[in-house]
Scaffold this motif. Structure first.
Motif, PDB file in Angstrom:
ATOM      1  N   VAL A  20       1.005  -1.090   0.086  1.00  0.00           N
ATOM      2  CA  VAL A  20      -0.002   0.075   0.005  1.00  0.00           C
ATOM      3  C   VAL A  20       0.786   1.388   0.079  1.00  0.00           C
ATOM      4  N   ASP A  21       0.457   1.973  -0.358  1.00  0.00           N
ATOM      5  CA  ASP A  21       1.038   3.215  -0.575  1.00  0.00           C
ATOM      6  C   ASP A  21       0.891   4.043   0.310  1.00  0.00           C
ATOM      7  N   LEU A  22       1.586   4.682   1.476  1.00  0.00           N
ATOM      8  CA  LEU A  22       0.351   5.841   2.387  1.00  0.00           C
ATOM      9  C   LEU A  22       1.707   6.566   2.683  1.00  0.00           C
ATOM     10  N   GLN A  23       1.365   7.895   2.669  1.00  0.00           N
ATOM     11  CA  GLN A  23       1.934   9.227   2.980  1.00  0.00           C
ATOM     12  C   GLN A  23       2.101   8.716   4.412  1.00  0.00           C
ATOM     13  N   CYS A  24       2.725   9.715   4.783  1.00  0.00           N
ATOM     14  CA  CYS A  24       2.907   9.805   6.579  1.00  0.00           C
ATOM     15  C   CYS A  24       4.078  10.621   6.541  1.00  0.00           C
ATOM     16  N   THR A  25       4.127  11.668   8.088  1.00  0.00           N
ATOM     17  CA  THR A  25       4.750  11.711   8.456  1.00  0.00           C
ATOM     18  C   THR A  25       5.898  12.036   8.737  1.00  0.00           C
ATOM     19  N   ALA A  26       7.710  11.615   8.212  1.00  0.00           N
ATOM     20  CA  ALA A  26       8.975  11.376   9.048  1.00  0.00           C
ATOM     21  C   ALA A  26       8.938  12.920   9.903  1.00  0.00           C
ATOM     22  N   VAL A  27      10.248  12.712  11.291  1.00  0.00           N
ATOM     23  CA  VAL A  27      10.836  13.681  11.717  1.00  0.00           C
ATOM     24  C   VAL A  27      11.536  13.291  11.741  1.00  0.00           C
ATOM     25  N   PHE A  28      12.456  13.990  11.694  1.00  0.00           N
ATOM     26  CA  PHE A  28      14.761  14.094  12.114  1.00  0.00           C
ATOM     27  C   PHE A  28      14.529  15.488  13.420  1.00  0.00           C
ATOM     28  N   ARG A  29      15.385  14.476  13.614  1.00  0.00           N
ATOM     29  CA  ARG A  29      16.625  15.539  14.284  1.00  0.00           C
ATOM     30  C   ARG A  29      17.664  15.815  14.514  1.00  0.00           C
ATOM     31  N   ARG A  30      19.057  16.871  14.395  1.00  0.00           N
ATOM     32  CA  ARG A  30      19.604  16.629  14.574  1.00  0.00           C
ATOM     33  C   ARG A  30      20.368  16.647  16.304  1.00  0.00           C
ATOM     34  N   VAL A  31      21.009  15.082  16.289  1.00  0.00           N
ATOM     35  CA  VAL A  31      21.753  15.916  17.722  1.00  0.00           C
ATOM     36  C   VAL A  31      23.514  15.349  17.199  1.00  0.00           C
ATOM     37  N   PRO A  32      23.655  15.699  18.572  1.00  0.00           N
ATOM     38  CA  PRO A  32      25.633  15.139  18.322  1.00  0.00           C
ATOM     39  C   PRO A  32      25.465  13.906  17.447  1.00  0.00           C
ATOM     40  N   GLU A  33      25.122  13.128  17.885  1.00  0.00           N
ATOM     41  CA  GLU A  33      25.574  11.784  17.512  1.00  0.00           C
ATOM     42  C   GLU A  33      24.874  11.671  15.924  1.00  0.00           C
ATOM     43  N   GLY A  34      24.583  12.026  15.028  1.00  0.00           N
ATOM     44  CA  GLY A  34      23.928  12.287  14.131  1.00  0.00           C
ATOM     45  C   GLY A  34      21.926  12.321  14.448  1.00  0.00           C
ATOM     46  N   TYR A  35      21.290  11.954  13.123  1.00  0.00           N
ATOM     47  CA  TYR A  35      19.717  12.434  13.167  1.00  0.00           C
ATOM     48  C   TYR A  35      19.535  11.312  14.658  1.00  0.00           C
ATOM     49  N   ILE A  36      18.227  11.467  15.050  1.00  0.00           N
ATOM     50  CA  ILE A  36      16.954  10.483  15.528  1.00  0.00           C
ATOM     51  C   ILE A  36      15.871  10.745  14.654  1.00  0.00           C
ATOM     52  N   ALA A  37      14.975   9.862  14.061  1.00  0.00           N
ATOM     53  CA  ALA A  37      13.612  10.183  13.584  1.00  0.00           C
ATOM     54  C   ALA A  37      12.628   8.944  14.048  1.00  0.00           C
ATOM     55  N   PHE A  38      11.368   9.705  13.718  1.00  0.00           N
ATOM     56  CA  PHE A  38      10.446   9.117  14.061  1.00  0.00           C
ATOM     57  C   PHE A  38       8.548   9.231  13.119  1.00  0.00           C
ATOM     58  N   ILE A  39       8.163   8.742  13.007  1.00  0.00           N
ATOM     59  CA  ILE A  39       7.405   8.443  12.181  1.00  0.00           C
ATOM     60  C   ILE A  39       6.063   9.315  12.914  1.00  0.00           C
ATOM     61  N   GLU A  40       4.963  10.123  12.703  1.00  0.00           N
ATOM     62  CA  GLU A  40       4.372  10.590  14.012  1.00  0.00           C
ATOM     63  C   GLU A  40       2.832   9.882  13.947  1.00  0.00           C
ATOM     64  N   GLU A  41       2.279   9.055  12.894  1.00  0.00           N
ATOM     65  CA  GLU A  41       1.278   8.401  12.714  1.00  0.00           C
ATOM     66  C   GLU A  41       1.388   6.954  12.896  1.00  0.00           C
ATOM     67  N   PHE A  42       2.560   6.517  12.980  1.00  0.00           N
ATOM     68  CA  PHE A  42       2.928   4.800  13.555  1.00  0.00           C
ATOM     69  C   PHE A  42       4.230   5.143  15.111  1.00  0.00           C
ATOM     70  N   PRO A  43       3.156   5.336  16.175  1.00  0.00           N
ATOM     71  CA  PRO A  43       3.566   5.150  17.169  1.00  0.00           C
ATOM     72  C   PRO A  43       4.368   3.875  17.887  1.00  0.00           C
ATOM     73  N   GLY A  44       5.768   4.323  17.829  1.00  0.00           N
ATOM     74  CA  GLY A  44       6.692   3.306  18.343  1.00  0.00           C
ATOM     75  C   GLY A  44       7.579   2.743  17.378  1.00  0.00           C
ATOM     76  N   ALA A  45       7.561   3.301  15.699  1.00  0.00           N
ATOM     77  CA  ALA A  45       8.617   3.684  14.832  1.00  0.00           C
ATOM     78  C   ALA A  45       9.161   4.740  15.050  1.00  0.00           C
ATOM     79  N   ASN A  46      10.323   4.421  15.055  1.00  0.00           N
ATOM     80  CA  ASN A  46      11.952   5.519  16.069  1.00  0.00           C
ATOM     81  C   ASN A  46      12.707   5.522  15.440  1.00  0.00           C
ATOM     82  N   THR A  47      13.756   5.628  15.049  1.00  0.00           N
ATOM     83  CA  THR A  47      15.067   4.879  14.866  1.00  0.00           C
ATOM     84  C   THR A  47      16.330   6.073  15.023  1.00  0.00           C
TER      85      THR A  47
END
Length: 76
Positions: free
Chosen positions: A4-31
């Motif tokens: 399925v093609d599903l458009q979600c919102t990816a959020v990226f935050r710069r941190v000293p080690e690189g980037y943290i990321a999560f999907i607003e619409e999917f709790p638990g989808a973070n990396t």
């Protein structure tokens, strides 16, 4: 499994080690990732893992009973 093609919102935050990321619409989808591209790649994998885990939990919850499963299209 279906695709399925599903458009979600990816959020990226710069941190000293690189980037943290999560999907607003999917709790638990973070990396995280050392680079923005690595974080994007890891986030796609995290989404797939969350969807598969949710499907498996739903199958287990519905086992032993009569259920109806069907595709559904969501527009938000």
């Amino acid at each position: 499994m279906f695709v399925v093609d599903l458009q979600c919102t990816a959020v990226f935050r710069r941190v000293p080690e690189g980037y943290i990321a999560f999907i607003e619409e999917f709790p638990g989808a973070n990396t995280q990732g050392a680079s923005l591209e690595e974080a994007r790649t890891n986030l796609r994998e995290a989404i797939a893992l969350v969807i598969e885990a949710n499907r498996e939990m739903a199958r287990e919850d519905a086992s032993g009973g009569a259920v109806i499963r069907e595709p559904i299209t969501v527009t938000a």
